[in-house]
Every structure is written in structure tokens, then in C-alpha cells.
Design a protein around this motif. Structure first.
Motif, mmCIF file in Angstrom:
data_model
loop_
_atom_site.group_PDB
_atom_site.id
_atom_site.type_symbol
_atom_site.label_atom_id
_atom_site.label_comp_id
_atom_site.label_asym_id
_atom_site.label_seq_id
_atom_site.Cartn_x
_atom_site.Cartn_y
_atom_site.Cartn_z
ATOM 1 N N LYS A 18 0.818 -1.219 0.000
ATOM 2 C CA LYS A 18 0.000 0.000 0.000
ATOM 3 C C LYS A 18 0.853 1.271 0.000
ATOM 4 O O LYS A 18 0.339 2.353 -0.252
ATOM 5 C CB LYS A 18 -0.927 0.020 1.228
ATOM 6 C CG LYS A 18 -1.941 -1.109 1.297
ATOM 7 C CD LYS A 18 -2.965 -0.866 2.378
ATOM 8 C CE LYS A 18 -2.350 -0.735 3.762
ATOM 9 N NZ LYS A 18 -1.720 -2.004 4.222
ATOM 10 N N ARG A 20 3.473 4.166 -1.064
ATOM 11 C CA ARG A 20 3.924 4.847 -2.270
ATOM 12 C C ARG A 20 5.174 5.669 -1.931
ATOM 13 O O ARG A 20 5.232 6.313 -0.882
ATOM 14 C CB ARG A 20 2.826 5.772 -2.825
ATOM 15 C CG ARG A 20 1.581 5.025 -3.253
ATOM 16 C CD ARG A 20 1.862 4.144 -4.468
ATOM 17 N NE ARG A 20 0.685 3.406 -4.893
ATOM 18 C CZ ARG A 20 0.398 2.170 -4.500
ATOM 19 N NH1 ARG A 20 1.209 1.546 -3.637
ATOM 20 N NH2 ARG A 20 -0.678 1.557 -4.939
ATOM 21 N N TYR A 38 7.593 8.078 2.488
ATOM 22 C CA TYR A 38 6.477 7.211 2.122
ATOM 23 C C TYR A 38 5.129 7.794 2.532
ATOM 24 O O TYR A 38 5.027 8.564 3.484
ATOM 25 C CB TYR A 38 6.665 5.821 2.770
ATOM 26 C CG TYR A 38 7.928 5.151 2.286
ATOM 27 C CD1 TYR A 38 7.916 4.302 1.191
ATOM 28 C CD2 TYR A 38 9.145 5.421 2.910
ATOM 29 C CE1 TYR A 38 9.088 3.724 0.728
ATOM 30 C CE2 TYR A 38 10.321 4.847 2.457
ATOM 31 C CZ TYR A 38 10.285 3.999 1.357
ATOM 32 O OH TYR A 38 11.448 3.435 0.879
ATOM 33 N N ARG A 39 4.124 7.427 1.785
ATOM 34 C CA ARG A 39 2.726 7.718 2.075
ATOM 35 C C ARG A 39 1.913 6.535 1.593
ATOM 36 O O ARG A 39 2.407 5.700 0.823
ATOM 37 C CB ARG A 39 2.287 9.002 1.360
ATOM 38 C CG ARG A 39 2.360 8.892 -0.164
ATOM 39 C CD ARG A 39 1.813 10.124 -0.850
ATOM 40 N NE ARG A 39 1.942 10.032 -2.303
ATOM 41 C CZ ARG A 39 1.077 9.414 -3.101
ATOM 42 N NH1 ARG A 39 0.013 8.818 -2.594
ATOM 43 N NH2 ARG A 39 1.267 9.372 -4.406
ATOM 44 N N THR A 40 0.668 6.421 2.036
ATOM 45 C CA THR A 40 -0.203 5.369 1.510
ATOM 46 C C THR A 40 -0.888 5.866 0.243
ATOM 47 O O THR A 40 -0.847 7.052 -0.086
ATOM 48 C CB THR A 40 -1.259 4.953 2.550
ATOM 49 O OG1 THR A 40 -2.011 6.107 2.945
ATOM 50 C CG2 THR A 40 -0.592 4.351 3.777
ATOM 51 N N GLN A 41 -1.530 4.971 -0.449
ATOM 52 C CA GLN A 41 -2.118 5.292 -1.750
ATOM 53 C C GLN A 41 -3.164 6.396 -1.660
ATOM 54 O O GLN A 41 -3.324 7.191 -2.586
ATOM 55 C CB GLN A 41 -2.727 4.029 -2.365
ATOM 56 C CG GLN A 41 -3.214 4.209 -3.790
ATOM 57 C CD GLN A 41 -3.646 2.893 -4.406
ATOM 58 O OE1 GLN A 41 -3.563 1.845 -3.772
ATOM 59 N NE2 GLN A 41 -4.110 2.931 -5.649
ATOM 60 N N ASP A 42 -3.904 6.443 -0.551
ATOM 61 C CA ASP A 42 -4.988 7.428 -0.418
ATOM 62 C C ASP A 42 -4.546 8.689 0.327
ATOM 63 O O ASP A 42 -5.374 9.500 0.730
ATOM 64 C CB ASP A 42 -6.190 6.802 0.286
ATOM 65 C CG ASP A 42 -5.845 6.280 1.679
ATOM 66 O OD1 ASP A 42 -4.640 6.191 1.991
ATOM 67 O OD2 ASP A 42 -6.776 5.959 2.439
ATOM 68 N N GLN A 43 -3.238 8.876 0.513
ATOM 69 C CA GLN A 43 -2.718 10.052 1.203
ATOM 70 C C GLN A 43 -1.994 10.990 0.254
ATOM 71 O O GLN A 43 -1.517 10.580 -0.806
ATOM 72 C CB GLN A 43 -1.714 9.644 2.293
ATOM 73 C CG GLN A 43 -2.297 9.129 3.583
ATOM 74 C CD GLN A 43 -1.194 8.860 4.595
ATOM 75 O OE1 GLN A 43 -0.153 8.295 4.261
ATOM 76 N NE2 GLN A 43 -1.409 9.278 5.825
ATOM 77 N N ARG A 44 -1.904 12.256 0.684
ATOM 78 C CA ARG A 44 -0.956 13.184 0.100
ATOM 79 C C ARG A 44 0.290 13.188 0.981
ATOM 80 O O ARG A 44 0.253 12.715 2.122
ATOM 81 C CB ARG A 44 -1.546 14.598 0.052
ATOM 82 C CG ARG A 44 -2.831 14.726 -0.737
ATOM 83 C CD ARG A 44 -3.534 16.032 -0.404
ATOM 84 N NE ARG A 44 -3.932 16.106 0.998
ATOM 85 C CZ ARG A 44 -4.446 17.174 1.580
ATOM 86 N NH1 ARG A 44 -4.605 18.285 0.889
ATOM 87 N NH2 ARG A 44 -4.779 17.157 2.854
ATOM 88 N N GLN A 102 2.824 15.464 -6.534
ATOM 89 C CA GLN A 102 1.799 14.555 -7.017
ATOM 90 C C GLN A 102 1.105 15.135 -8.239
ATOM 91 O O GLN A 102 1.046 16.354 -8.420
ATOM 92 C CB GLN A 102 0.769 14.286 -5.914
ATOM 93 C CG GLN A 102 1.312 13.412 -4.793
ATOM 94 C CD GLN A 102 0.298 13.201 -3.696
ATOM 95 O OE1 GLN A 102 0.531 13.490 -2.557
ATOM 96 N NE2 GLN A 102 -0.847 12.693 -4.071
#
Length: 212
Positions: A18, A20, A38-44, A102
Motif C-alpha cells: 500500500k 507509495r 512514504y505515504r499510503t495510496q490514499d494520502q498526500r 503529485q
């Protein structure tokens, strides 16, 4: 090999599908670090910086910012490389996202995606020694700069940022920067170039010939 080394030393949480990767430059008062966070897929990136992220059922990144594949710029031009570092967040001046940040969306579409109201950009200058940043902070239609600053989040977002002086990496322009609110000295309107005084030209009129 470098990613495997970092995963074996920093922890198996790096293998969470999960997550990114985000290529960043992290500026502190003592050194400048470039690497991957790192961040998760649904985060900025901003979400990850302010509240951390979940990986392998653990909550990480709340107090320390994880970096892998790190290159550290130390005082007096010294440099070192390491597989990973964890940077204490209160020591961070700001985090600059590389590669244009992003993928940008239309403002209205982005606002709907994140459940926010459409925001308007405010050209702002931020003094955070030894750096000065000029860019855009974003306010809701009813907000002013004072409202943006008076929040509980540790990091404030800024876009289209110019940094002076240039970082030890040689970079000075970023699409997105997250600024540590507690390290800001002052915020204000960028100084404007003084208006050049208008020089009035003296009109020389031809003299009338003298009568004899």
C-alpha cells in the motif's frame, strides 16, 4: 540492492504494497537530506507528514520521518550516504517534494476528491532561517492568511515555491513544499520592487532674438 538493504535494516514495513514512494529533500538547521519517504495510496505527502501512515498494521511516521536511500549534506561541504534515516519532525525546517509533486488535477476536481472547498492562492513570503521561501498558500473563499497560519497541523503546504539561498543540492524551485509551522520566524507579503522615480525632463524653449 539498496532497497533490500534498507528493508532489512529499517524494517519489513517497507514491503507493504500500500505504500507509495515520494522523492524529497528534507531541510533541517543542521543538515540537508535527500532521499525517499512514504505515504499510503490514499494520502498526500502533507497527510503523511502531519499524521504519519499505516504500514504492516503499524502506525509509523508520527514523530520521526522515515527516509531511505539517503544522501546527507553536512556543514562545510561534507557528504555521506546511508541506507536509511529517521528524522525527528520538530527539527525539520521544511520538506520539498521533487518531480513536480503529485499529479495535479483541476482545482475543483481536487477539492471534491479530498472533500474540501475550492481554495484560492495567496502569494506569500516565509522567513525560516537560514532560508526565505516565496510561493503560494491556499485559503478558502472566506479565509485570510491569518486563518491559514492559525491551525494545529505541524506542517503548512506551499506551492510554486522559490527558495533563497539555493539548497546544498543546488535546487531552488519546487512545486510543493511542506513547512514546519513551529520553525517559522515570520510570514508576510513578498516585498515589491520600489517604483522608479520619474525623471522630469526640462523643456528648453528657444530664446527669442533680441531687438536692436
Amino acid at each position: 540492492m539498496q532497497a533490500e538493504s534498507a528493508a532489512s535494516k529499517a524494517g519489513n514495513w517497507l514491503n507493504d504494497p500500500k505504500l507509495r514512494q515520494v522523492n524529497v529533500v528534507v531541510c533541517t538547521a543542521y543538515c540537508t537530506l535527500e532521499g525517499t519517504t512514504y505515504r499510503t495510496q490514499d494520502q498526500r505527502l502533507l497527510d503523511s507528514l502531519c499524521s504519519g501512515f499505516a504500514a504492516s498494521v503499524y502506525r509509523l511516521g508520527r514523530e520521526f520521518l522515515p527516509l531511505t536511500g539517503v544522501r546527507v549534506h553536512l556543514p562545510r561541504g561534507k557528504k555521506e550516504s546511508t541506507a536509511y534515516n529517521f528524522v525527528m519532525k520538530p527539527s525539520i525546517l521544511f520538506v520539498a517534494e521533487r518531480n513536480g509533486g503529485q499529479e495535479e488535477m483541476d482545482r475543483l476536481e481536487r477539492a471534491r476528491k479530498w472533500g474540501m472547498k475550492v481554495k484560492m492562492p495567496l502569494l506569500t513570503q516565509v522567513w525560516i532561517p537560514p532560508y526565505t521561501l516565496v510561493g503560494r498558500m491556499h485559503a478558502a473563499m472566506w479565509q485570510e492568511l491569518a486563518h491559514i497560519l492559525d491551525v494545529e497541523d505541524m506542517f503548512l503546504p506551499m506551492t510554486s515555491v522559490s527558495v533563497t539561498p539555493a539548497l546544498p543540492t543546488g535546487e531552488s524551485a519546487f512545486s510543493f513544499v511542506a513547512i514546519n509551522r513551529a520553525r517559522i520566524v515570520r510570514v508576510g507579503d513578498p516585498p515589491r520592487e520600489p517604483e522608479k522615480p520619474q525623471v522630469k525632463r526640462r523643456v528648453v524653449r528657444p530664446r527669442k532674438p533680441k531687438r536692436e
